[in-house]
Design an enzyme around this catalytic site. Structure first.
Site, PDB file in Angstrom:
ATOM      1  N   ALA A 145       0.869  -1.173   0.000  1.00 24.72           N
ATOM      2  CA  ALA A 145       0.000   0.000   0.000  1.00 24.72           C
ATOM      3  C   ALA A 145       0.907   1.224   0.000  1.00 24.72           C
ATOM      4  CB  ALA A 145      -0.877  -0.010   1.244  1.00 24.72           C
ATOM      5  N   GLU A 187      -0.441  -9.422  -0.474  1.00 30.06           N
ATOM      6  CA  GLU A 187      -1.883  -9.641  -0.264  1.00 30.06           C
ATOM      7  C   GLU A 187      -2.650  -9.663  -1.593  1.00 30.06           C
ATOM      8  OE1 GLU A 187      -1.839  -6.365   2.724  1.00 30.06           O
ATOM      9  OE2 GLU A 187      -3.075  -7.775   3.866  1.00 30.06           O
ATOM     10  N   GLU A 198       4.314  -5.171   7.457  1.00 31.10           N
ATOM     11  CA  GLU A 198       3.505  -4.107   8.080  1.00 31.10           C
ATOM     12  C   GLU A 198       3.901  -3.815   9.516  1.00 31.10           C
ATOM     13  OE1 GLU A 198       2.307  -6.392   6.039  1.00 31.10           O
ATOM     14  OE2 GLU A 198       0.848  -5.497   4.675  1.00 31.10           O
TER      15      GLU A 198
HETATM   16  N1  CAA Z   1       4.588   3.264  -0.682  1.00 34.10           N
HETATM   17  C1  CAA Z   1       5.003   4.430  -1.225  1.00 34.10           C
HETATM   18  N2  CAA Z   1       6.148   4.567  -1.885  1.00 34.10           N
HETATM   19  C2  CAA Z   1       6.919   3.477  -2.009  1.00 34.10           C
HETATM   20  C3  CAA Z   1       6.572   2.228  -1.477  1.00 34.10           C
HETATM   21  C4  CAA Z   1       5.342   2.152  -0.781  1.00 34.10           C
HETATM   22  N3  CAA Z   1       4.891   0.991  -0.261  1.00 34.10           N
HETATM   23  N4  CAA Z   1       7.547   1.342  -1.755  1.00 34.10           N
HETATM   24  C5  CAA Z   1       8.479   2.017  -2.452  1.00 34.10           C
HETATM   25  N5  CAA Z   1       8.100   3.298  -2.613  1.00 34.10           N
HETATM   26  C6  CAA Z   1       8.796   4.370  -3.322  1.00 34.10           C
HETATM   27  C7  CAA Z   1       9.980   4.886  -2.506  1.00 34.10           C
HETATM   28  O1  CAA Z   1       9.556   5.831  -1.539  1.00 34.10           O
HETATM   29  C8  CAA Z   1      10.819   5.491  -3.612  1.00 34.10           C
HETATM   30  O2  CAA Z   1      10.268   6.723  -3.998  1.00 34.10           O
HETATM   31  P1  CAA Z   1      11.237   8.015  -4.233  1.00 34.10           P
HETATM   32  O3  CAA Z   1      12.129   7.583  -5.375  1.00 34.10           O
HETATM   33  O4  CAA Z   1      10.277   9.099  -4.604  1.00 34.10           O
HETATM   34  O5  CAA Z   1      11.981   8.219  -2.950  1.00 34.10           O
HETATM   35  C9  CAA Z   1      10.599   4.535  -4.790  1.00 34.10           C
HETATM   36  O6  CAA Z   1       9.366   3.858  -4.528  1.00 34.10           O
HETATM   37  C10 CAA Z   1      11.688   3.477  -4.928  1.00 34.10           C
HETATM   38  O7  CAA Z   1      11.793   2.794  -3.704  1.00 34.10           O
HETATM   39  P2  CAA Z   1      13.167   2.668  -2.867  1.00 34.10           P
HETATM   40  O8  CAA Z   1      14.062   3.814  -3.172  1.00 34.10           O
HETATM   41  O9  CAA Z   1      12.812   2.440  -1.429  1.00 34.10           O
HETATM   42  O10 CAA Z   1      13.748   1.328  -3.555  1.00 34.10           O
HETATM   43  P3  CAA Z   1      14.763   0.294  -2.893  1.00 34.10           P
HETATM   44  O11 CAA Z   1      15.240  -0.576  -4.012  1.00 34.10           O
HETATM   45  O12 CAA Z   1      15.802   0.998  -2.067  1.00 34.10           O
HETATM   46  O13 CAA Z   1      13.877  -0.585  -1.875  1.00 34.10           O
HETATM   47  C11 CAA Z   1      11.906  -1.805  -1.196  1.00 34.10           C
HETATM   48  C12 CAA Z   1      12.829  -1.374  -2.371  1.00 34.10           C
HETATM   49  C13 CAA Z   1      12.693  -2.757  -0.265  1.00 34.10           C
HETATM   50  C14 CAA Z   1      10.718  -2.519  -1.793  1.00 34.10           C
HETATM   51  C15 CAA Z   1      11.496  -0.534  -0.397  1.00 34.10           C
HETATM   52  O14 CAA Z   1      10.973   0.423  -1.320  1.00 34.10           O
HETATM   53  C16 CAA Z   1      10.459  -0.765   0.645  1.00 34.10           C
HETATM   54  O15 CAA Z   1      10.762  -1.291   1.719  1.00 34.10           O
HETATM   55  N6  CAA Z   1       9.179  -0.372   0.379  1.00 34.10           N
HETATM   56  C17 CAA Z   1       8.123  -0.447   1.315  1.00 34.10           C
HETATM   57  C18 CAA Z   1       7.621  -1.880   1.486  1.00 34.10           C
HETATM   58  C19 CAA Z   1       6.533  -1.950   2.542  1.00 34.10           C
HETATM   59  O16 CAA Z   1       6.748  -1.694   3.708  1.00 34.10           O
HETATM   60  N7  CAA Z   1       5.309  -2.317   2.101  1.00 34.10           N
HETATM   61  C20 CAA Z   1       4.193  -2.470   2.976  1.00 34.10           C
HETATM   62  C21 CAA Z   1       3.345  -1.231   2.945  1.00 34.10           C
HETATM   63  S1  CAA Z   1       2.112  -1.282   4.214  1.00 34.10           S
HETATM   64  C22 CAA Z   1       0.796  -2.138   3.557  1.00 34.10           C
HETATM   65  O17 CAA Z   1       0.888  -2.678   2.474  1.00 34.10           O
HETATM   66  C23 CAA Z   1      -0.416  -2.078   4.439  1.00 34.10           C
HETATM   67  C24 CAA Z   1      -1.550  -2.972   4.032  1.00 34.10           C
HETATM   68  O18 CAA Z   1      -1.504  -4.170   4.181  1.00 34.10           O
HETATM   69  C25 CAA Z   1      -2.759  -2.365   3.571  1.00 34.10           C
END
Ligand code: CAA
Length: 266
Positions: free
Chosen positions: A72, A120, A140
């Protein structure tokens, strides 16, 4: 290759070939993260797909090779309160249940990161094919949250309660081979191209069978998910409660500020 005229979406690309519609989530600069618009587009696309006579099966994937869906959209999540959090969770669950209940087989080609809502979303599809660089996970808890789009209900059904709890409580990432060994993914392929080809072959085989039988088979298997509704309600309620905590604010702020979170337990 026959490509028929299909509806256009801001965040999705749709194309059909031999009755198989490929639906690609298209926000590669944000690793295809699920914001409100993507969910809205998915709902409209699956409404269209379910009604279109010339579409008999679906492949769902993410644009590029780095991510299926990285979850998300954490920027949107960071603004949630208990009320809006519960609504967001219930809305995502509704859209994912629509995919799970689709009358046409849906295969997820999981190309790269499928984290949080990405795992999911894959779990709500009927079958999952992982590319060799696929990474599943429900991180999460690292944001002070729990999975809110059905993960607490669908993952235990696929991998068992023990493995699901281990994954959800640790938030750790799971690579393609472990995903297949645990039952989370059906199979894995090499590249995204290989996985798409495998999905098309698999669906081509299924489409030799009668569409009504396929539809009823999906319905029958889904009917065994006893307690799905109350489980999903509980998930949305708890997700909403967490959106009122300091740990949730800290977890989402830390991600957006690119630093490690420091949780206080409040
Ligand atoms: N939401 C918003 N933006 C996201 C994102 C997310 N879930 N995942 C990645 N991005 C964005 C980053 O902020 C970044 O944007 P900018 O270039 O503008 O800074 C871009 O995508 C590229 O990401 P990274 O620079 O972080 O890429 P990376 O290769 O260093 O890392 C990753 C990749 C490990 C997937 C890392 O992006 C990450 O950990 N993302 C979040 C994963 C996460 O926690 N997901 C769960 C969300 S909560 C959820 O899903 C709740 C639910 O059940 C409803």
């Amino acid at each position: 290759m026959t490509i028929s005229a299909l509806p256009e979406f801001e965040t999705l690309l749709l194309e059909t070939d031999q009755h198989i519609c490929t639906c690609t989530i298209n926000r590669p600069d944000k690793l295809n993260a699920l914001n409100g618009r993507v969910l809205e587009d998915l709902e409209k696309a699956f409404t269209y797909i379910n009604e279109a006579d010339d579409i008999r099966a679906v492949i769902l994937t993410g644009a590029g090779t780095k991510a299926f869906v990285a979850g998300a959209d954490i920027k949107e999540l960071s603004a949630l309160n208990p009320e809006t959090g519960k609504k967001l969770s219930a809305n995502g669950q509704r859209v994912f249940s629509m995919i799970e209940d689709s009358s046409k087989p849906v295969v997820a080609v999981v190309n790269g990161y499928a984290l949080g809502g990405g795992t999911e979303l894959a779990l709500s599809c009927h079958i999952r094919i992982a590319t060799e660089n696929a990474v599943f996970g429900l991180p999460e808890v690292s944001l002070g949250l729990i999975p809110g789009y059905g993960g607490t209900q669908r993952l235990p059904r696929l991998v068992g309660k023990g493995k699901a709890l281990e994954m959800i409580l640790s938030g750790r990432m799971v690579k393609a081979r472990e995903a297949v060994d645990s039952g989370m993914a059906n199979t894995f392929s090499g590249s995204k191209e290989d996985a798409l080809k495998q999905a098309r072959e698999m669906l081509g085989g299924m489409l030799k069978h009668g569409p009504v039988a396929l539809q009823k088979a999906i319905q029958a298997v889904n009917a065994s998910d006893d307690g799905k509704t109350s489980g999903l309600e509980a998930e949305a309620g708890l997700f909403g409660e967490l959106c009122g905590t300091g740990d949730f604010k800290e977890g989402t702020s830390a991600f957006l500020e690119k630093r490690k979170p420091s949780f206080s337990g409040n």
